[in-house]
Design an enzyme around this catalytic site. Sequence first.
Site, PDB file in Angstrom:
ATOM      1  N   CYS A  61      -9.384  -0.424 -10.390  1.00  0.00           N
ATOM      2  CA  CYS A  61      -9.548   0.613  -9.366  1.00  0.00           C
ATOM      3  C   CYS A  61     -10.977   1.148  -9.374  1.00  0.00           C
ATOM      4  O   CYS A  61     -11.466   1.642 -10.394  1.00  0.00           O
ATOM      5  CB  CYS A  61      -8.544   1.737  -9.622  1.00  0.00           C
ATOM      6  SG  CYS A  61      -8.925   3.294  -8.814  1.00  0.00           S
ATOM      7  N   CYS A 105     -11.258   4.781 -10.262  1.00  0.00           N
ATOM      8  CA  CYS A 105     -11.026   4.975 -11.698  1.00  0.00           C
ATOM      9  C   CYS A 105     -12.297   4.689 -12.491  1.00  0.00           C
ATOM     10  O   CYS A 105     -12.625   5.403 -13.451  1.00  0.00           O
ATOM     11  CB  CYS A 105      -9.895   4.069 -12.180  1.00  0.00           C
ATOM     12  SG  CYS A 105      -8.311   4.325 -11.338  1.00  0.00           S
ATOM     13  N   CYS A 127      -6.470  -3.436   8.715  1.00  0.00           N
ATOM     14  CA  CYS A 127      -5.099  -3.284   8.210  1.00  0.00           C
ATOM     15  C   CYS A 127      -4.345  -4.611   8.289  1.00  0.00           C
ATOM     16  O   CYS A 127      -4.182  -5.188   9.371  1.00  0.00           O
ATOM     17  CB  CYS A 127      -4.388  -2.196   9.021  1.00  0.00           C
ATOM     18  SG  CYS A 127      -2.592  -2.230   8.936  1.00  0.00           S
ATOM     19  N   CYS A 149      -1.278  -4.577  10.522  1.00  0.00           N
ATOM     20  CA  CYS A 149      -1.661  -4.556  11.939  1.00  0.00           C
ATOM     21  C   CYS A 149      -2.008  -5.967  12.417  1.00  0.00           C
ATOM     22  O   CYS A 149      -1.651  -6.366  13.536  1.00  0.00           O
ATOM     23  CB  CYS A 149      -2.854  -3.625  12.152  1.00  0.00           C
ATOM     24  SG  CYS A 149      -2.586  -1.922  11.601  1.00  0.00           S
TER      25      CYS A 149
END
Length: 500
Positions: A57, A60, A385, A388
């Site tokens: 991440c 992170c 997306c 999408c």
Amino acid sequence: MRPLSCLVTGLAFLTSLAHSHSNDTATSNVLTLTEETFDDALTAHPLLFVKFYTPWCGYCKALEPEYEAAAEQMAGGAFHTTVLAQVDCSVHEELCIDQDINSFPTLKFFRSGIPTIYDGPRQTTGLLRYLERQSLPALTWVNDTMHLEAFVRSDPVVVVGSSADHDSDFYSKFHGLAEQARDRYLFGWQPSSSPDSVVLYTPSTQDVYTGDLLDTDAIQRFIRQHLTPLFGSIGPDNYIDYEEAELPLAYLFVSSESMLAGLTPPLLALAQQHRGAINFVYIDADAYPEQAEYLGINMTAPVWPAFVIQDPQSRRYILPTTTTAETIDDHVAKYLQNALVPFIESDPVPETNDGPVKVVVGSQYNALVTRSDTDVLLEVYAPWCGHCKALAPVWTQLGELVRDQGYPLTVAKMDGTSNDIPMDDPATFEVDGFPAIAYIQASTHRVALFAGDDRSLAALADFVHEQKGIRLEVPGSNGSSDDDGTDDTPPRNSQRHDEL
């Protein structure tokens, strides 16, 4: 008194627990917890701050040095009773599921095992400010003037209640407020023969609350609206203070100290005049170009200084002329008179728009959706997306079926990352994730949102039938989009100051 053997055994247990939790890196002050040691850590450390993360991440990774620095300072300071720890959710997945961890990083503060989500600044200074407050009593007794003067200098935001009677309803309510809001503010109590009062102290102001002393919600609103400076800088460390004030926010974008200096005196006077109605801030245009773009400033050829008012509903009102003290004053006056038109972000109007799926842009939302002669089925999507992209061929097929069958419906789509849905429009709705599918009824502007995971052609046709009452004939193939869920990423405008 407990037997000596119990004390020795307990000390040995705590020592072994600390060693078992320590990081592989010998110099780290952050405890590494596992599924086997997590519950023991909650027992051993009444005040425990835990970072739930994954190694891949990006956020992170950015947090790691800030968190390590905070742990080092806490370990060597007066508040060493608060322990910082971490859990790698890529390894200890079940533990993170049990803790309801849905995004990374998630920070939780455990007080005697009871968790509170931390959503404040992720820089070391912000983390330390929060943890130091958590380490103190919820309410600190301030017994004399000298103690009070030192106490109000100990934190940027200090709230002091004062009364001669600490058995009163006022004391009970104030103590409850201190317990509830201890992560945001430092609370004190001063025994006094003077009339009961609540005073808010900041480095530059001292504001007396004049409302109902038993109305803790009103006291919190008072704090939120007065803890911000009259005219101060906004950035990642303090934007949440402005957001929680729930007031319109007037931004002055500047690109130099001299530019700021020239406008500071009139902006301070304006901020004083409208204290409690609008918050005024300045922001470095070069450091935060994304925020300028989000607020609607033309970043193709930006001109500084620039001035924008954003209201609590995220409507944006851009000063269209040269930014001077006089034009800012006039712009604010018109805003307060509801005489301004909010900025609507919009792609250019398409040169042609006669396909089976109509393209809607922000500037034409009212014309193509709200004032449409037929009901509208609108998809709000994001180009990046994945769900999408999977839906795109199915959506085109749906538009072709509607057109070929002469079905009384307009199938449309809108890029939600570069177009606004006007918030004052009768057919407005909130986009919580992509793709968002809405059925807008022409006669009433009633909006129904599609909530299913199955976005096949048949499922979409069923949704239309539920709204319209007329069956759309679907060929034998269900035109499945091979999509089985919603996108986890929120839309671009899901938070007021998202770019900061």
